[in-house]
Write a protein that holds these residues in place. Structure first.
Motif, PDB file in Angstrom:
ATOM      1  N   ILE A 220       0.842  -1.199   0.000  1.00  0.00           N
ATOM      2  CA  ILE A 220       0.000   0.000   0.000  1.00  0.00           C
ATOM      3  C   ILE A 220       0.877   1.250   0.000  1.00  0.00           C
ATOM      4  O   ILE A 220       0.655   2.188  -0.771  1.00  0.00           O
ATOM      5  CB  ILE A 220      -0.931  -0.019   1.233  1.00  0.00           C
ATOM      6  CG1 ILE A 220      -1.928  -1.172   1.109  1.00  0.00           C
ATOM      7  CG2 ILE A 220      -1.658   1.304   1.379  1.00  0.00           C
ATOM      8  CD1 ILE A 220      -2.687  -1.472   2.377  1.00  0.00           C
ATOM      9  N   GLY A 221       1.897   1.213   0.840  1.00  0.00           N
ATOM     10  CA  GLY A 221       2.818   2.348   0.891  1.00  0.00           C
ATOM     11  C   GLY A 221       3.440   2.615  -0.474  1.00  0.00           C
ATOM     12  O   GLY A 221       3.513   3.760  -0.932  1.00  0.00           O
ATOM     13  N   ALA A 222       3.852   1.535  -1.135  1.00  0.00           N
ATOM     14  CA  ALA A 222       4.504   1.694  -2.440  1.00  0.00           C
ATOM     15  C   ALA A 222       3.549   2.309  -3.448  1.00  0.00           C
ATOM     16  O   ALA A 222       3.901   3.236  -4.180  1.00  0.00           O
ATOM     17  CB  ALA A 222       5.001   0.338  -2.935  1.00  0.00           C
ATOM     18  N   ILE A 223       2.313   1.797  -3.463  1.00  0.00           N
ATOM     19  CA  ILE A 223       1.358   2.285  -4.468  1.00  0.00           C
ATOM     20  C   ILE A 223       1.051   3.759  -4.232  1.00  0.00           C
ATOM     21  O   ILE A 223       1.092   4.580  -5.160  1.00  0.00           O
ATOM     22  CB  ILE A 223       0.066   1.436  -4.426  1.00  0.00           C
ATOM     23  CG1 ILE A 223       0.370   0.021  -4.926  1.00  0.00           C
ATOM     24  CG2 ILE A 223      -1.010   2.074  -5.295  1.00  0.00           C
ATOM     25  CD1 ILE A 223      -0.780  -0.933  -4.776  1.00  0.00           C
ATOM     26  N   ILE A 224       0.777   4.108  -2.976  1.00  0.00           N
ATOM     27  CA  ILE A 224       0.461   5.511  -2.696  1.00  0.00           C
ATOM     28  C   ILE A 224       1.649   6.391  -3.054  1.00  0.00           C
ATOM     29  O   ILE A 224       1.508   7.448  -3.672  1.00  0.00           O
ATOM     30  CB  ILE A 224       0.084   5.686  -1.213  1.00  0.00           C
ATOM     31  CG1 ILE A 224      -1.213   4.935  -0.925  1.00  0.00           C
ATOM     32  CG2 ILE A 224      -0.082   7.162  -0.873  1.00  0.00           C
ATOM     33  CD1 ILE A 224      -1.645   4.986   0.505  1.00  0.00           C
TER      34      ILE A 224
ATOM     35  N   VAL B 204       4.037   5.937  -5.202  1.00  0.00           N
ATOM     36  CA  VAL B 204       4.392   6.089  -6.612  1.00  0.00           C
ATOM     37  C   VAL B 204       3.359   6.937  -7.353  1.00  0.00           C
ATOM     38  O   VAL B 204       3.698   7.695  -8.253  1.00  0.00           O
ATOM     39  CB  VAL B 204       4.620   4.725  -7.287  1.00  0.00           C
ATOM     40  CG1 VAL B 204       3.326   4.066  -7.676  1.00  0.00           C
ATOM     41  CG2 VAL B 204       5.495   4.871  -8.510  1.00  0.00           C
ATOM     42  N   PHE B 205       2.088   6.840  -6.950  1.00  0.00           N
ATOM     43  CA  PHE B 205       1.081   7.585  -7.700  1.00  0.00           C
ATOM     44  C   PHE B 205       0.799   8.972  -7.122  1.00  0.00           C
ATOM     45  O   PHE B 205       0.425   9.879  -7.843  1.00  0.00           O
ATOM     46  CB  PHE B 205      -0.223   6.781  -7.782  1.00  0.00           C
ATOM     47  CG  PHE B 205      -0.138   5.661  -8.755  1.00  0.00           C
ATOM     48  CD1 PHE B 205      -0.097   5.915 -10.124  1.00  0.00           C
ATOM     49  CD2 PHE B 205      -0.057   4.344  -8.330  1.00  0.00           C
ATOM     50  CE1 PHE B 205       0.007   4.880 -11.030  1.00  0.00           C
ATOM     51  CE2 PHE B 205       0.040   3.299  -9.234  1.00  0.00           C
ATOM     52  CZ  PHE B 205       0.067   3.573 -10.593  1.00  0.00           C
ATOM     53  N   PHE B 206       0.943   9.097  -5.814  1.00  0.00           N
ATOM     54  CA  PHE B 206       0.594  10.392  -5.224  1.00  0.00           C
ATOM     55  C   PHE B 206       1.781  11.090  -4.598  1.00  0.00           C
ATOM     56  O   PHE B 206       1.649  12.173  -4.054  1.00  0.00           O
ATOM     57  CB  PHE B 206      -0.519  10.204  -4.195  1.00  0.00           C
ATOM     58  CG  PHE B 206      -1.720   9.505  -4.755  1.00  0.00           C
ATOM     59  CD1 PHE B 206      -2.561  10.160  -5.639  1.00  0.00           C
ATOM     60  CD2 PHE B 206      -1.976   8.180  -4.438  1.00  0.00           C
ATOM     61  CE1 PHE B 206      -3.653   9.512  -6.186  1.00  0.00           C
ATOM     62  CE2 PHE B 206      -3.072   7.526  -4.986  1.00  0.00           C
ATOM     63  CZ  PHE B 206      -3.912   8.190  -5.850  1.00  0.00           C
ATOM     64  N   GLY B 207       2.951  10.447  -4.658  1.00  0.00           N
ATOM     65  CA  GLY B 207       4.137  11.002  -4.008  1.00  0.00           C
ATOM     66  C   GLY B 207       4.437  12.426  -4.438  1.00  0.00           C
ATOM     67  O   GLY B 207       4.712  13.298  -3.615  1.00  0.00           O
TER      68      GLY B 207
ATOM     69  N   GLU C 197       7.808   9.802   2.288  1.00  0.00           N
ATOM     70  CA  GLU C 197       8.858   9.232   3.143  1.00  0.00           C
ATOM     71  C   GLU C 197       8.274   8.753   4.464  1.00  0.00           C
ATOM     72  O   GLU C 197       8.498   7.621   4.895  1.00  0.00           O
ATOM     73  CB  GLU C 197       9.915  10.289   3.449  1.00  0.00           C
ATOM     74  CG  GLU C 197      10.860  10.553   2.312  1.00  0.00           C
ATOM     75  CD  GLU C 197      11.649  11.835   2.520  1.00  0.00           C
ATOM     76  OE1 GLU C 197      11.564  12.423   3.623  1.00  0.00           O
ATOM     77  OE2 GLU C 197      12.326  12.256   1.582  1.00  0.00           O
ATOM     78  N   LEU C 198       7.500   9.649   5.078  1.00  0.00           N
ATOM     79  CA  LEU C 198       6.917   9.308   6.373  1.00  0.00           C
ATOM     80  C   LEU C 198       5.974   8.121   6.247  1.00  0.00           C
ATOM     81  O   LEU C 198       6.054   7.159   7.015  1.00  0.00           O
ATOM     82  CB  LEU C 198       6.156  10.506   6.925  1.00  0.00           C
ATOM     83  CG  LEU C 198       7.006  11.512   7.681  1.00  0.00           C
ATOM     84  CD1 LEU C 198       6.150  12.667   8.166  1.00  0.00           C
ATOM     85  CD2 LEU C 198       7.682  10.826   8.877  1.00  0.00           C
ATOM     86  N   LEU C 199       5.098   8.210   5.243  1.00  0.00           N
ATOM     87  CA  LEU C 199       4.081   7.179   5.102  1.00  0.00           C
ATOM     88  C   LEU C 199       4.710   5.800   4.920  1.00  0.00           C
ATOM     89  O   LEU C 199       4.395   4.860   5.654  1.00  0.00           O
ATOM     90  CB  LEU C 199       3.199   7.503   3.892  1.00  0.00           C
ATOM     91  CG  LEU C 199       2.098   6.484   3.669  1.00  0.00           C
ATOM     92  CD1 LEU C 199       0.921   6.786   4.574  1.00  0.00           C
ATOM     93  CD2 LEU C 199       1.663   6.456   2.212  1.00  0.00           C
ATOM     94  N   THR C 200       5.649   5.687   3.954  1.00  0.00           N
ATOM     95  CA  THR C 200       6.224   4.373   3.704  1.00  0.00           C
ATOM     96  C   THR C 200       6.986   3.878   4.929  1.00  0.00           C
ATOM     97  O   THR C 200       6.868   2.716   5.303  1.00  0.00           O
ATOM     98  CB  THR C 200       7.180   4.400   2.501  1.00  0.00           C
ATOM     99  OG1 THR C 200       8.062   5.508   2.652  1.00  0.00           O
ATOM    100  CG2 THR C 200       6.434   4.543   1.200  1.00  0.00           C
ATOM    101  N   SER C 201       7.719   4.789   5.586  1.00  0.00           N
ATOM    102  CA  SER C 201       8.481   4.348   6.755  1.00  0.00           C
ATOM    103  C   SER C 201       7.548   3.859   7.852  1.00  0.00           C
ATOM    104  O   SER C 201       7.790   2.822   8.484  1.00  0.00           O
ATOM    105  CB  SER C 201       9.326   5.491   7.302  1.00  0.00           C
ATOM    106  OG  SER C 201      10.113   6.035   6.302  1.00  0.00           O
TER     107      SER C 201
END
Lengths: 497, 634
Positions: B11-15, B17-20, B29-33
């Motif tokens: 989920i972190g990756a998808i968000i 890559v598309f909304f980063g 950064e925060l979200l994926t971590s």
């Protein structure tokens, strides 16, 4: 008789062309495009409805229509089963995207071009639905004409040479098929496919008839060594033409191999399997190596198509559940991926008017959206798990392994090579430093292009993760088909003793 | 909970890559971590559940491929083995995520980078939690492609792109073997699910199969083919060439993928398939040999390299060799133990070297460093801990796992086992030499960098050092804390590792036990003397043994051999087929030839239509008289 849904699918695009014919073309041609789009979209919706009402659990042909055509000789008979329905949907799915993509590529005689595409759609749906050999032949060969025109009129600089090469090759193969169909009528007294399935064809004629059909299908697939028309045709054809050619036209042969070569001539198929294995393996390795050295992007993808279709023929003649289902899946997958790859090449060709790899480099810096979709399709072509490409190739190889170790081992090498040429292509076009000045002013994908490419990318990924939706549709038909095949072979063997 | 562990990174990756780019890189950064962090905490919970409550489960997420008798599901399988891997993967991954925030702070493509890291984590989790070979293969190729993305992350660098493709292709060669292995498994057993395959192994243990005219045991063949896959992914001898080149990627990537997780997938595969490998003693011996050669070879090359990351990369290669020969002598649990401890100290070393590189403004050559230990004391201190742990200095984590490997090799009691033990000890000595060489040349001696003034060398920010500290603590304690757990078959491993013969319970003689630690400790002053105090000695050694030095320096010339024997011929054949066969043979005799023939004939035929009436009349007359003649004769 119920509503003739299959005939409607076949006729609808042709009816549409009549409308198109009488529309006055204005400056921007918008009305023509909208009409063509409307027609192809309604056909898509109709085919999706067909898929919805299609009974997965029923192995026999459904929605069959049978009308007398030439008195007592030939009937117009159409119908679908699990094997053909996916190809119909692939066709109706690809055509609207082709219509959408003509914005940039077709500079003149747009109306005629759209008419050609729609006629092509009719004919190709007809190919996948016909249950009579003569009807099949008419549709199969009819498809040549619009394609010949598309290459010959809207193609690149060597279009006439390529168009004739295409026409000569395919016609030469098909003439033998026509002879075979006529002789089947003399031998069995009918050209109705379902009846022929039941009564079978005398074994002593099977080998010759098989070869006649093979000569036609091998050219269309195309198999090594009759593949040389494909790169030329692709290079010269306009983008939409390449898309149709790669996505659907090539699939007619694969479909034909399953439906007719295996279905009508089981004994001969068994006999000629080694031949197909050898040619397929050569196609996979040989064309992969050739693809590695290409300088023209379209040619590279065309050669990779030959390699991917090599997997298809390989899978079909494993005559195992995995092999055939894998082949059908690979054809659907290749329909999506190769179509998209040709569109990807078209995108940069429209902007920069060259297809040579060395004229590009570093596109990711200015076209990031393009880089993403191109990467998805590159990985699909490489056969990465999680894309449809993987499932097709893997099942085919799995099926092959059960029949012949050595064939599977060599064919698997193709998987390494496909990674090599695709990633190398991608690296040279998209990665690296953006040095060339004329590239610096390229614009990223337009909304239209984003829509087209993502509507191909989503199914590529979705069916990679959840192929069950497609397998459900084809599974029962294939099982039944294989049982019939086994039965025929066993009767033959027991007769022999 | 298992769903969350596996899918949060995705989920972190998808968000990301598309909304980063929309929300700004800080958020991605925060979200994926955070998402990977949660996944790590949950993995720890699962791990302790497995330890204390014997937790096991196998969740079917969805159908994947159902084709005839091939039936494959998406699944999440939790047992002792996968729980260990879960902890390693998510823990290191979350630390690397945090570290990357600092390390990549100047990079414009941060969301993409974080997305790749998270996507990698997801693929790796899919790999370790699979209950069948096909999902394992999915994860296997998935981590491969993520590694391709991340090595080539700096897409403008030509060398990075080349390294990325090389990594992918060499891995594909391994995957080629792996895929054949899966085909063979399906061919023999008609299924690819672990449990169903494993139960069918004993009955066919002695069956032979005819494969490419070779008559070999089918179990041996399966093991061999699967091991080719493992060799590719774990950079073992022959297929190792991609790993050093992979150091072109950003350093956090090297730490996560090319040290702690992805490269250990091969070891995981062999351990997971212990029920198959146990029935194939010959392949186990083969694995032992490959492991030994790799360990020794990589260590020998590492001694002469000057790129700080390449030294550590070869060291990784060498340590993976240890893990493989541990599995080869049947000590699967010890291999896993070393995998576990190695993840901590090797990630620490990589991230530490990243911190050094960061301080030196992307300088990687250790000849350009030196004498800076006072300037970056924290990094220095942490690197020392990592090195001590790697070399197996007493009481640190590497000591427990590496010595256990050497001991079990010795206790194996066969000549192969003794050989492995000797190689293990010698390699441990070499490891120690090159590791301390790295430390001394980087931090001690003269300051050798001409581009940057020594006063500008600065310590890295907290966001980078805190993950290092966590890893350092791990490197110190995990060996001691988990030592008994990893030896415990009755309560911990149970069915997840299968042993035909239980591991030896004896202890090797005392002199053997203290041999390695002594060598390791002695090597510290030795390398200090050779490389710092009397650095002429090392130069002299290099000069006097020039051929050997060059041989090592050029990594045993593997790249060159491959270039000439495989890559160039492929290209040559390719262009020959294209221009020669396609162009000159098929086209010439095929379509072009036919159309030319037709042209010639039609040109001749054209001559008949000359337009002269008298010619036509003459021909007609000729024909008429011919027919007449025939009729008359008849």
């Amino acid at each position: 008789m119920n509503f003739p849904i299959i005939s409607s699918l076949i006729i609808l695009p042709i009816v549409g062309t009549i409308f198109l014919f009488f529309i006055k073309s204005n400056e921007k041609n918008t009305s023509i495009k909208y009409v063509a789009l409307f027609i192809s979209l309604s056909n898509l919706i109709l085919s999706l409805y067909l898929w919805y009402i299609f009974d997965n659990t029923n192995p026999s042909f459904q929605f069959v229509e049978n009308r007398q055509w030439i008195l007592g000789l030939i009937n117009y008979k159409v119908g679908i089963d699990g094997i053909s329905i996916l190809f119909v949907i692939l066709t109706t799915f690809i055509v609207p995207l082709c219509v959408l993509s003509v914005n940039y590529t077709i500079k003149y005689r747009l109306k005629d071009f759209l008419i050609a595409i729609l006629i092509m759609e009719s004919l190709m749906i007809g190919v996948f639905c016909s249950l009579d050999l003569v009807v099949f032949y008419l549709f199969f060969e009819g498809g040549l004409i619009p394609m010949f025109l598309i290459i010959g009129i809207w193609g690149g600089s060597r279009r006439v040479y390529s168009a004739f090469k295409f026409f000569l090759y395919t016609l030469l193969g098909s003439v033998l098929m026509l002879v075979a169909i006529i002789s089947i009528y003399w031998i069995s007294g009918t050209t109705d496919v379902t009846k022929l399935y039941e009564i079978g064809i005398d074994q002593k004629y099977q080998n010759l008839l098989w070869l006649a059909f093979f000569s036609s299908f091998a050219v269309k697939t195309p198999m090594w060594p009759v593949h040389t028309w494909l790169p030329d045709a692709h290079v010269e054809a306009p983008t939409a033409g390449s898309v149709l050619l790669a996505a659907i036209l090539l699939k007619m042969a694969g479909y034909g191999f399953i439906r007719f070569s295996l279905g009508l001539f089981p004994v001969a198929s068994e006999y000629f399997t080694p031949l197909i294995f050898i040619l397929s393996v050569i196609a996979i390795i040989y064309t992969s190596l050739v693809a590695l050295m290409q300088e023209d992007m379209k040619k590279l993808i065309a050669y990779s198509s030959v390699a991917h279709m090599g997997f298809v023929t390989l899978g079909i003649f494993t005559i195992t559940q995995q092999g055939i289902e894998g082949s059908i899946f690979q054809m659907i997958s290749h329909g999506l991926i190769s179509a998209a790859l040709f569109l990807c090449v078209g995108v940069v060709y429209d902007r920069n008017h060259t297809r040579l790899i060395k004229d590009y480099g570093g596109l990711v810096s200015i076209m990031p959206k393009y880089a993403i979709v191109f990467m998805i399709f590159t990985l699909g072509a490489v056969g990465l798990p999680g894309t449809t490409g993987f499932i097709g190739e893997f099942l085919i190889l799995m099926g092959t392994f059960q029949k012949s170790f050595i064939t599977a081992v060599i064919a698997s090498l193709g998987v390494i090579l496909s990674a090599a040429y695709m990633l190398w292509l991608y690296k040279r076009v998209v990665f690296g430093n953006l040095i060339k000045d004329n590239l610096k002013k390229l614009v990223d994908l337009s909304k239209n292009e984003i829509f087209i490419l993502w509507s191909l990318a989503l199914p590529t990924v979705f069916f990679g993760f959840y192929p069950e939706l497609l397998f459900k549709t084809i599974d029962v038909s294939i099982t039944n088909f294989l049982e019939m095949y086994e039965f025929n072979i066993n009767t033959y063997l027991s007769n022999k003793q | 909970m298992e769903y969350l562990i596996v899918f949060l990174p995705l989920i972190g990756a998808i968000i990301s890559v598309f909304f980063g780019n929309k929300f700004g890189s800080k958020y991605s950064e925060l979200l994926t971590s955070i998402l990977v962090g949660i996944s790590a905490i949950l993995s720890l919970i699962v791990f302790f559940n497995v330890i204390y409550h014997n937790y096991e489960s196998n969740i079917i997420v969805a159908k994947w491929i159902y084709s005839g008798n091939l039936q494959v599901n998406w699944s999440i399988k939790i047992d002792a083995l996968s729980s260990v891997m879960l902890v390693v993967v998510t823990l290191v991954s979350s630390l690397v995520h945090v570290y990357s925030i600092g390390y990549m702070s100047h990079d414009p493509h941060k969301p993409r980078f974080m997305a790749y890291l998270s996507l990698f984590t997801f693929s790796m989790l899919a790999l370790v939690t699979s209950d069948n070979f096909l999902q394992l293969f999915f994860g296997w190729e998935g981590v491969g492609v993520c590694s391709y993305f991340l090595i080539g992350f700096w897409f403008k660098k030509e060398s990075a792109n080349a390294a990325a493709i090389k990594a992918f292709l060499v891995n594909r060669v391994g995957d080629f073997g792996f895929a054949l292995g899966i085909f063979l498994i399906f061919y023999i057993f008609g299924t690819v699910n672990y449990d169903e395959v494993f139960t069918q192994i004993p009955p066919i243990a002695n069956e032979k199969i005819n494969f490419l005219n070779l008559n070999i045991g089918s179990v041996d063949l399966i093991c061999f083919l699967l091991f080719i896959g493992a060799m590719g992914k774990s950079a073992q001898f022959i297929l190792h060439t991609w790993l050093p080149d992979a150091m072109e990627g950003p350093t956090p990537v090297s730490a996560l993928i090319h040290a702690a997780t992805m490269v250990t997938a091969g070891v995981f595969l062999v351990v997971r398939c212990s029920p198959i490998y146990e029935y194939s003693p010959s392949i186990l011996t083969f694995i032992t040999f490959i492991g030994m050669i790799t360990a020794l070879f990589a260590a020998s090359v590492a001694v002469v390299q000057n790129d700080i990351k390449k030294i550590i990369a070869y060291s990784t290669c060498s340590q993976l060799g240890y893990m493989f020969f541990a599995t080869g002598v049947g000590a699967y649990n010890i291999a896993m133990f070393h995998l576990f401890t190695h993840a901590f100290f090797k990630a620490l070393l990589f991230l530490g070297s990243g911190s050094v590189i960061h301080s030196f403004n992307n300088q990687q050559d250790i000849n350009q460093m030196g004498g800076v230990w006072k300037k970056i004391p924290l990094t220095y201190f942490l690197m020392i801990i990592g090195t001590l742990a790697l070399t197996g200095f007493p009481l640190l984590s590497g000591f427990y796992s590496k010595d256990a490997i050497i001991e079990f090799a010795y206790l194996h009691g066969t000549s192969v086992g003794y050989m492995a033990a000797i190689v293990g000890i010698f390699t441990a000595f070499l490891t120690s030499i090159y590791s301390w060489r790295l430390i001394f040349k980087t931090f001690h001696g003269k300051y050798n960098n001409k581009d940057i003034e020594i006063n500008k060398i600065h310590e890295s920010p907290y966001v980078m050092t805190v993950p290092l500290i966590v890893l350092a603590i791990g490197s110190i304690v995990v060996g001691f804390v988990f030592k008994n757990l990893f030896l415990d078959f009755d309560n911990f491993w149970k069915n997840s590792i299968f042993l035909l013969n239980p591991l030896s319970q004896e202890h090797p003689p005392f002199w053997f036990l203290i041999l390695t630690p002594t060598l390791v400790t002695l090597s510290i002053p030795i390398s200090y003397l050779i490389f710092i105090k009397y650095s002429k000695v090392s130069d002299y050694l290099a000069e006097s043994n020039k051929p050997l030095y060059l041989f090592l320096k050029n990594k045993w010339y593997f790249d060159e051999v491959y270039e000439y024997s495989i890559i160039n011929p492929c290209k040559k054949i390719g262009s020959y087929f294209w221009r020669g066969v396609d162009g000159l043979v098929i086209d010439k005799f095929g379509p072009d030839g036919i159309s030319k023939l037709i042209k010639i004939f039609s040109l001749k035929a054209v001559k008949f239509q000359s337009g002269y009436i008298y010619q036509y009349a003459f021909i007609m007359l000729l024909g008429f008289s011919l027919i007449l003649t025939i009729l008359i004769i008849n």
